[in-house]
Write a protein that holds these residues in place. Structure first.
Motif, PDB file in Angstrom:
ATOM      1  N   PHE A 120       2.040  40.359  34.521  1.00  0.00           N
ATOM      2  CA  PHE A 120       3.087  39.362  34.720  1.00  0.00           C
ATOM      3  C   PHE A 120       4.338  39.720  33.928  1.00  0.00           C
ATOM      4  O   PHE A 120       5.465  39.659  34.450  1.00  0.00           O
ATOM      5  CB  PHE A 120       2.613  37.963  34.329  1.00  0.00           C
ATOM      6  CG  PHE A 120       3.750  36.993  34.214  1.00  0.00           C
ATOM      7  CD1 PHE A 120       4.360  36.485  35.356  1.00  0.00           C
ATOM      8  CD2 PHE A 120       4.273  36.647  32.967  1.00  0.00           C
ATOM      9  CE1 PHE A 120       5.449  35.628  35.264  1.00  0.00           C
ATOM     10  CE2 PHE A 120       5.367  35.793  32.867  1.00  0.00           C
ATOM     11  CZ  PHE A 120       5.957  35.287  34.016  1.00  0.00           C
ATOM     12  N   ILE A 121       4.174  40.063  32.650  1.00  0.00           N
ATOM     13  CA  ILE A 121       5.334  40.388  31.808  1.00  0.00           C
ATOM     14  C   ILE A 121       6.116  41.553  32.407  1.00  0.00           C
ATOM     15  O   ILE A 121       7.360  41.522  32.455  1.00  0.00           O
ATOM     16  CB  ILE A 121       4.890  40.699  30.367  1.00  0.00           C
ATOM     17  CG1 ILE A 121       4.345  39.435  29.694  1.00  0.00           C
ATOM     18  CG2 ILE A 121       6.048  41.274  29.557  1.00  0.00           C
ATOM     19  CD1 ILE A 121       3.727  39.678  28.330  1.00  0.00           C
ATOM     20  N   GLU A 122       5.425  42.560  32.884  1.00  0.00           N
ATOM     21  CA  GLU A 122       6.095  43.716  33.500  1.00  0.00           C
ATOM     22  C   GLU A 122       6.896  43.299  34.726  1.00  0.00           C
ATOM     23  O   GLU A 122       8.067  43.686  34.889  1.00  0.00           O
ATOM     24  CB  GLU A 122       5.064  44.780  33.891  1.00  0.00           C
ATOM     25  CG  GLU A 122       4.589  45.645  32.742  1.00  0.00           C
ATOM     26  CD  GLU A 122       3.752  46.812  33.206  1.00  0.00           C
ATOM     27  OE1 GLU A 122       3.516  47.730  32.398  1.00  0.00           O
ATOM     28  OE2 GLU A 122       3.318  46.814  34.385  1.00  0.00           O
ATOM     29  N   LYS A 123       6.273  42.525  35.617  1.00  0.00           N
ATOM     30  CA  LYS A 123       6.941  42.119  36.856  1.00  0.00           C
ATOM     31  C   LYS A 123       8.125  41.190  36.555  1.00  0.00           C
ATOM     32  O   LYS A 123       9.199  41.307  37.168  1.00  0.00           O
ATOM     33  CB  LYS A 123       5.955  41.417  37.794  1.00  0.00           C
ATOM     34  CG  LYS A 123       4.817  42.304  38.290  1.00  0.00           C
ATOM     35  CD  LYS A 123       5.302  43.336  39.278  1.00  0.00           C
ATOM     36  CE  LYS A 123       4.211  44.323  39.665  1.00  0.00           C
ATOM     37  NZ  LYS A 123       3.037  43.702  40.279  1.00  0.00           N
ATOM     38  N   PHE A 124       7.937  40.264  35.635  1.00  0.00           N
ATOM     39  CA  PHE A 124       8.993  39.309  35.298  1.00  0.00           C
ATOM     40  C   PHE A 124      10.189  40.036  34.682  1.00  0.00           C
ATOM     41  O   PHE A 124      11.349  39.744  35.003  1.00  0.00           O
ATOM     42  CB  PHE A 124       8.447  38.256  34.325  1.00  0.00           C
ATOM     43  CG  PHE A 124       9.387  37.118  34.058  1.00  0.00           C
ATOM     44  CD1 PHE A 124       9.611  36.136  35.015  1.00  0.00           C
ATOM     45  CD2 PHE A 124      10.055  37.021  32.845  1.00  0.00           C
ATOM     46  CE1 PHE A 124      10.481  35.077  34.771  1.00  0.00           C
ATOM     47  CE2 PHE A 124      10.920  35.972  32.592  1.00  0.00           C
ATOM     48  CZ  PHE A 124      11.142  34.997  33.550  1.00  0.00           C
ATOM     49  N   THR A 125       9.906  40.990  33.808  1.00  0.00           N
ATOM     50  CA  THR A 125      10.980  41.752  33.176  1.00  0.00           C
ATOM     51  C   THR A 125      11.710  42.619  34.192  1.00  0.00           C
ATOM     52  O   THR A 125      12.954  42.647  34.244  1.00  0.00           O
ATOM     53  CB  THR A 125      10.417  42.628  32.041  1.00  0.00           C
ATOM     54  OG1 THR A 125       9.763  41.793  31.080  1.00  0.00           O
ATOM     55  CG2 THR A 125      11.525  43.405  31.356  1.00  0.00           C
ATOM     56  N   LYS A 126      10.950  43.315  35.041  1.00  0.00           N
ATOM     57  CA  LYS A 126      11.544  44.259  35.997  1.00  0.00           C
ATOM     58  C   LYS A 126      12.346  43.563  37.090  1.00  0.00           C
ATOM     59  O   LYS A 126      13.466  43.993  37.418  1.00  0.00           O
ATOM     60  CB  LYS A 126      10.439  45.104  36.628  1.00  0.00           C
ATOM     61  CG  LYS A 126      10.929  46.066  37.711  1.00  0.00           C
ATOM     62  CD  LYS A 126       9.773  46.837  38.327  1.00  0.00           C
ATOM     63  CE  LYS A 126      10.265  47.747  39.447  1.00  0.00           C
ATOM     64  NZ  LYS A 126       9.133  48.491  40.082  1.00  0.00           N
ATOM     65  N   HIS A 127      11.795  42.501  37.666  1.00  0.00           N
ATOM     66  CA  HIS A 127      12.414  41.887  38.848  1.00  0.00           C
ATOM     67  C   HIS A 127      13.302  40.680  38.532  1.00  0.00           C
ATOM     68  O   HIS A 127      14.153  40.318  39.349  1.00  0.00           O
ATOM     69  CB  HIS A 127      11.339  41.461  39.846  1.00  0.00           C
ATOM     70  CG  HIS A 127      10.584  42.600  40.435  1.00  0.00           C
ATOM     71  ND1 HIS A 127      11.177  43.569  41.205  1.00  0.00           N
ATOM     72  CD2 HIS A 127       9.266  42.929  40.354  1.00  0.00           C
ATOM     73  CE1 HIS A 127      10.267  44.454  41.601  1.00  0.00           C
ATOM     74  NE2 HIS A 127       9.101  44.082  41.088  1.00  0.00           N
TER      75      HIS A 127
END
Length: 429
Positions: free
Chosen positions: A99-106
């Motif tokens: 989740f943290i990766e997706k939230f940060t990236k997108h």
């Protein structure tokens, strides 16, 4: 020997006495929608008699992607079937990391937002409480500035910055260390924006303690769909920066695309110090909340703000999938603006045809305000009878508030608007 009841839950039927006899009088929505609901899909919810209702309520904004969204449901089922972590407190898990990766990236990086991410607990009021506590800890000050007709939650800190007198009275104790200021257009344009606020900040005799933070909703949903202009929000952000006051944007209901962009403050071009998110951040109606803040504000000590259910990993799974599926490009955002304009067209036509009503809103949160306050409730009651869920808001419940799923089809949107138009005609036509 007592036999176990093996009837599948969804095959059972209940009469209203189960709820009226055993459930607390505090229940509210069910009083306006007297049905026992059993299943839901997309933009529809179905009662135990098989009757379908178009849902323009969407879990008070928690179901922006509709009921049981297939994309999110598939990811959730796969995660559960693989024995993925359900309850994780603040432990590091693969689901949280994803989740943290997706939230940060997108979400964060494309908008130039450098925020630390806090998982404060499962609800919007948890996020608000942590935001207020953090602002006070960072600044060493106690007072918080809020706005007329604001709603920020039902726990004591959140209630202290909420305007609704009935909800505030439920606290049973004085709600202190908060001062309300007029929201945009509260005086109908006859007073200069922030004139009073700046005056009392400068006046040593005003009695106003220097505030730690200002907390604001860009669109007040519960307060009656009151929309702050972009220039008003920019002026507020500038005032806070000049006076060394932290700016908190409560995006619990208006975030996650409700106003068109992912964050409701994007239109104004501001970058708040602290942002609260909940409701549709999980994408599936699962409890989940976030508090976002600039890195230099991360002065928490370990465990200083915590909560047992801040690690709801199934919500991390659906949240990550929602971001990947709907926010990796601007397709949904453009669609929200198009559908929002469609609602505005229909509401504007009603305002032109009938006296005593007006409309306001942004994106896919829209309100129809009635000068005769009781009319809004009558319209919603008639709409329910015709198969549509819509709620009222505002200090006197004078506004019909629409929060349809962002993913609703144009056909279903028009069908719901037709039901609502007929109800308005019957009430005041």
């Amino acid at each position: 020997m007592q036999l176990l009841d093996t009837t599948p839950v969804l095959d059972k039927t209940f009469d209203d006495s189960v709820f009226t006899t055993h459930e607390s009088e505090v229940r509210s929505y069910c009083r306006n929608w007297p049905a026992v609901f059993t299943t839901a899909k997309g933009s529809y919810i179905t009662d135990q008699n098989g009757r379908e209702y178009l849902d323009f309520f969407a879990g008070a904004g928690s179901l922006n992607y509709g009921h049981n969204n297939d994309v999110l449901k598939k990811a959730l089922i796969e995660y559960i079937q693989s024995d993925g972590i359900t309850h994780g407190l603040d432990m590091a898990t693969v689901a949280k990391g994803n989740f943290i990766e997706k939230f940060t990236k997108h979400i964060l990086e494309p908008r130039g937002l450098d925020y630390k991410i806090q998982f404060p607990g499962p609800t919007g009021t948890n996020a608000v409480e942590s935001a207020l506590k953090l602002a006070r800890k960072v600044t060493g000050r106690e007072s918080i500035i809020s706005f007329t007709n604001a709603f920020h939650g039902m726990t004591l800190g959140s209630l202290s910055v909420t305007g609704n007198s009935m909800k505030r009275a439920g606290a049973g104790i004085p709600l202190v260390h908060a001062t309300p200021m007029p929201f945009d257009n509260y005086f109908g344009g006859v007073m200069e924006d922030f004139a009073w606020f700046e005056r009392v900040l400068d006046d040593s005799g005003s009695g106003l303690n220097r505030p730690a933070a200002v907390i604001v909703e860009t669109v007040q949903g519960e307060g009656g769909v009151n929309v702050a202009r972009a220039e008003w929000l920019r002026a507020l952000a500038d005032l806070c920066e000049r006076r060394d006051i932290l700016l908190i944007v409560d995006d619990v209901q208006m975030g996650c695309g409700r106003t068109g962009e992912f964050f409701s403050f994007e239109e104004a071009g501001i970058k708040p110090d602290i942002v609260t998110l909940s409701k549709s951040i999980s994408g599936y109606g699962l409890p989940f909340a976030l508090t976002l803040f600039k890195p230099e504000l991360d002065v928490w000590t370990p465990g200083e703000h915590n909560g047992t259910f801040r690690g709801n990993n199934p919500a991390f799974v659906t949240a990550a999938k929602a971001i990947e599926a709907y926010w990796s490009d601007d397709t949904l955002s453009r669609d929200i603006h198009t559908k929002g304009e469609r609602i505005h067209e229909v509401f504007s036509d009603l305002c032109n045809r009938y006296e005593g009503i007006s409309t306001r809103g942004r994106g896919m949160v829209r309100g129809l305000a009635f000068e005769e306050h009781t009319a809004a409730g009558k319209v919603c009651a008639l709409a329910f009878g015709a198969g549509l869920l819509a709620e009222t808001s505002g200090p006197s419940d004078e506004v019909v508030k629409l929060l349809p799923p962002l993913t609703i089809s144009r056909e279903d949107l028009d069908r719901g608007l037709s039901i609502l138009s007929d109800a308005v005609k019957e009430v005041i036509g």
